[in-house]
Design a protein around this motif. Structure first.
Motif, PDB file in Angstrom:
ATOM      1  N   LYS A   1       0.833  -1.199   0.000  1.00 51.49           N
ATOM      2  CA  LYS A   1       0.000   0.000   0.000  1.00 51.49           C
ATOM      3  C   LYS A   1       0.868   1.250   0.000  1.00 51.49           C
ATOM      4  N   PHE A   2       1.963   1.169   0.729  1.00 51.99           N
ATOM      5  CA  PHE A   2       2.870   2.316   0.818  1.00 51.99           C
ATOM      6  C   PHE A   2       3.376   2.726  -0.563  1.00 51.99           C
ATOM      7  N   LEU A   3       3.785   1.749  -1.355  1.00 55.58           N
ATOM      8  CA  LEU A   3       4.310   2.043  -2.690  1.00 55.58           C
ATOM      9  C   LEU A   3       3.234   2.666  -3.577  1.00 55.58           C
ATOM     10  N   LEU A   4       2.011   2.155  -3.478  1.00 59.06           N
ATOM     11  CA  LEU A   4       0.921   2.739  -4.275  1.00 59.06           C
ATOM     12  C   LEU A   4       0.599   4.158  -3.813  1.00 59.06           C
ATOM     13  N   ASP A   5       0.595   4.360  -2.496  1.00 57.28           N
ATOM     14  CA  ASP A   5       0.304   5.702  -1.967  1.00 57.28           C
ATOM     15  C   ASP A   5       1.369   6.699  -2.411  1.00 57.28           C
ATOM     16  N   LEU A   6       2.616   6.269  -2.350  1.00 56.73           N
ATOM     17  CA  LEU A   6       3.720   7.126  -2.810  1.00 56.73           C
ATOM     18  C   LEU A   6       3.508   7.521  -4.266  1.00 56.73           C
ATOM     19  N   THR A   7       3.143   6.533  -5.066  1.00 59.13           N
ATOM     20  CA  THR A   7       2.971   6.783  -6.499  1.00 59.13           C
ATOM     21  C   THR A   7       1.830   7.764  -6.758  1.00 59.13           C
ATOM     22  N   GLU A   8       0.783   7.654  -5.945  1.00 57.88           N
ATOM     23  CA  GLU A   8      -0.348   8.568  -6.089  1.00 57.88           C
ATOM     24  C   GLU A   8       0.062  10.010  -5.789  1.00 57.88           C
ATOM     25  N   VAL A   9       0.860  10.186  -4.748  1.00 55.15           N
ATOM     26  CA  VAL A   9       1.354  11.530  -4.427  1.00 55.15           C
ATOM     27  C   VAL A   9       2.250  12.028  -5.551  1.00 55.15           C
ATOM     28  N   ARG A  10       3.068  11.123  -6.037  1.00 51.46           N
ATOM     29  CA  ARG A  10       3.971  11.480  -7.125  1.00 51.46           C
ATOM     30  C   ARG A  10       3.196  11.961  -8.337  1.00 51.46           C
ATOM     31  N   LEU A  11       2.084  11.291  -8.600  1.00 52.78           N
ATOM     32  CA  LEU A  11       1.239  11.631  -9.746  1.00 52.78           C
ATOM     33  C   LEU A  11       0.675  13.039  -9.611  1.00 52.78           C
ATOM     34  N   GLY A  12       0.410  13.454  -8.401  1.00 53.28           N
ATOM     35  CA  GLY A  12      -0.075  14.815  -8.206  1.00 53.28           C
ATOM     36  C   GLY A  12       1.020  15.843  -8.386  1.00 53.28           C
ATOM     37  N   LEU A  13       2.205  15.534  -7.892  1.00 54.33           N
ATOM     38  CA  LEU A  13       3.247  16.552  -7.809  1.00 54.33           C
ATOM     39  C   LEU A  13       4.191  16.630  -9.001  1.00 54.33           C
ATOM     40  N   GLU A  14       4.679  15.455  -9.429  1.00 56.50           N
ATOM     41  CA  GLU A  14       5.799  15.512 -10.358  1.00 56.50           C
ATOM     42  C   GLU A  14       5.434  16.078 -11.732  1.00 56.50           C
ATOM     43  N   PRO A  15       4.219  15.838 -12.244  1.00 55.63           N
ATOM     44  CA  PRO A  15       3.855  16.515 -13.499  1.00 55.63           C
ATOM     45  C   PRO A  15       3.881  18.041 -13.354  1.00 55.63           C
ATOM     46  N   ASP A  16       3.396  18.540 -12.246  1.00 57.40           N
ATOM     47  CA  ASP A  16       3.460  19.986 -12.003  1.00 57.40           C
ATOM     48  C   ASP A  16       4.904  20.453 -11.899  1.00 57.40           C
TER      49      ASP A  16
END
Lengths: 243, 243
Positions: free
Chosen positions: A95-110
């Motif tokens: 779950k941790f890896l998926l949660d990290l990826t979700e945050v990444r999806l919000g931030l890194e494109p910006d």
DNA sequence: AATTATTTGTCCGTATGTATG
DNA sequence: CCATACATACGGACAAATAAT
């Protein structure tokens, strides 16, 4: 190499136990003197260790009533040590890896869009150098991973937003921790799924690189979003497969 | 109210000095014995304080060569104490608020979308209760601010992503700190700019609320994005005006 | 309402470990 | 390889807070 202090060792030992549920939120820890005997350190060291856990909002010390474990939602998860304990926890790491990826999806494109807008010539030169390193390490997975980290870092640092940069740096370190601790290696998995993943991945990176260098914020954002969505797919597939 | 320990006080004192450049990255701190004399605390307390700063990657202690201040880009900015020091720093606070808002713009729209997708009935009930509190506190700025915080929190916690929730909670606390320390109050400013800002703001919140409750992830994301962009405009306008 | 017991918080003298010159 | 200067570690004593009696 930097050697860990005694108190750091104790912080890690107790921290892992708490993350893994050996000690649960709400429970009380033994008193300092007892703990220091259990772990074979002085009270001074044990106090420092407890303070380390308290700083991460994992425990709270109260005079007379003792030290208790705080509820999970108070824990400071954005901390490398805490992330490493979770990455090592069988129950938590997926779950941790998926949660990290979700945050990444919000931030890194910006972040990519900001970099495209604000990168200086110097920063663009660094991004270029990092991309060229990627091209040259296609056949060496370890070197490629390191180059990939630096490539993303060089973009992140061109955002001119220290808060975002610090956060994404920590996030990427968390991703590395998570990958290290994953037995069903994601690398092996991607090799199973696709015939020739590396050149496709390199092309994605090239798209991102060109978008940032040419100052095309919208394209940089879109490409980065695609890249992360692709990674998420692979993670989900790899986690499904385990059952 | 919880009383601060001595070491926490010392952490704050030294931390503020470092953020404000009284001590610069690369410089060496006096040795522990000297520091403890300067601040009128025991070596034990000073050691705990230094460890608190080291945990935030603001200093690094080396045996023999002493304790040095680390470069700014290593500091752990995602920490309430560090955020409060920056919020109080005249040189840093304006950029800090904009940087925070930029991170918020990346994350919170995604969080709203996740909440729309994953909120349980129980969580929807809480979101509803929070929204109703907003309606009832339109005329009381202080109560409204508290209700607003809880409203956003209730959405954030419905994401079922603890990493994102923890991050956004910290971010909102940072925003509050930042607002508290801003002399040219943003509240006053908004009242100057618009005739009747509060009902318009309430309507934006209603849009968001309805989108989340009805499970419309795309709309929730769009509305949240608009809300934050509006806030950013106000911040930029307020900071321009100071010159 | 006052007292006591228990636990964290603080202090300091001393000893050890370690990197630097 | 030695000397030095600093952080790190130890432990016994006392202070302060607060739950229980």
């Amino acid at each position: 190499m930097r050697v860990k202090s005694r108190s750091e060792e104790v912080v890690n030992a107790i921290g892992k136990d708490i993350v893994n549920g050996v000690i649960s939120p709400g429970e009380r820890l033994p008193k300092v003197e007892e703990l220091s005997e259990d772990y074979g350190v002085s009270r001074t060291v044990m106090r420092e260790a407890l303070q380390g856990l308290a700083a991460r909002k994992i425990i709270r010390a109260n005079q007379r009533s003792g030290t208790v474990v705080l509820p999970r939602d108070e824990w400071q998860l954005w901390d490398l040590s805490v992330m490493s304990w979770i990455s090592e926890s069988e129950q938590r790491k997926d779950k941790f890896l998926l949660d990290l990826t979700e945050v990444r999806l919000g931030l890194e494109p910006d972040a990519a869009a900001l970099a495209a807008k604000h990168a200086t010539e110097e920063e663009k030169a660094r991004i270029t150098a990092c991309f060229e390193r990627l091209e040259q390490t296609l056949d060496d997975p370890k070197a490629w991973a390191a180059a990939d980290f630096d490539f993303h870092l060089s973009i992140i640092e061109a955002t001119h937003n220290q808060l975002m940069a610090g956060l994404l740096k920590l996030l990427h370190k968390g991703l590395i921790l998570s990958r290290e601790k994953t037995v069903t290696s994601l690398n092996e998995h991607t090799e199973l799924q696709q015939e020739n993943p590396t050149t496709e991945i390199l092309n994605r990176h090239r798209n991102l690189y060109e978008a940032v260098i040419s100052g095309d914020a919208d394209r940089a954002k879109a490409v980065m979003t695609d890249m992360i969505l692709r990674v998420r797919q692979l993670i989900e597939a790899s986690q499904q497969q385990q059952f």
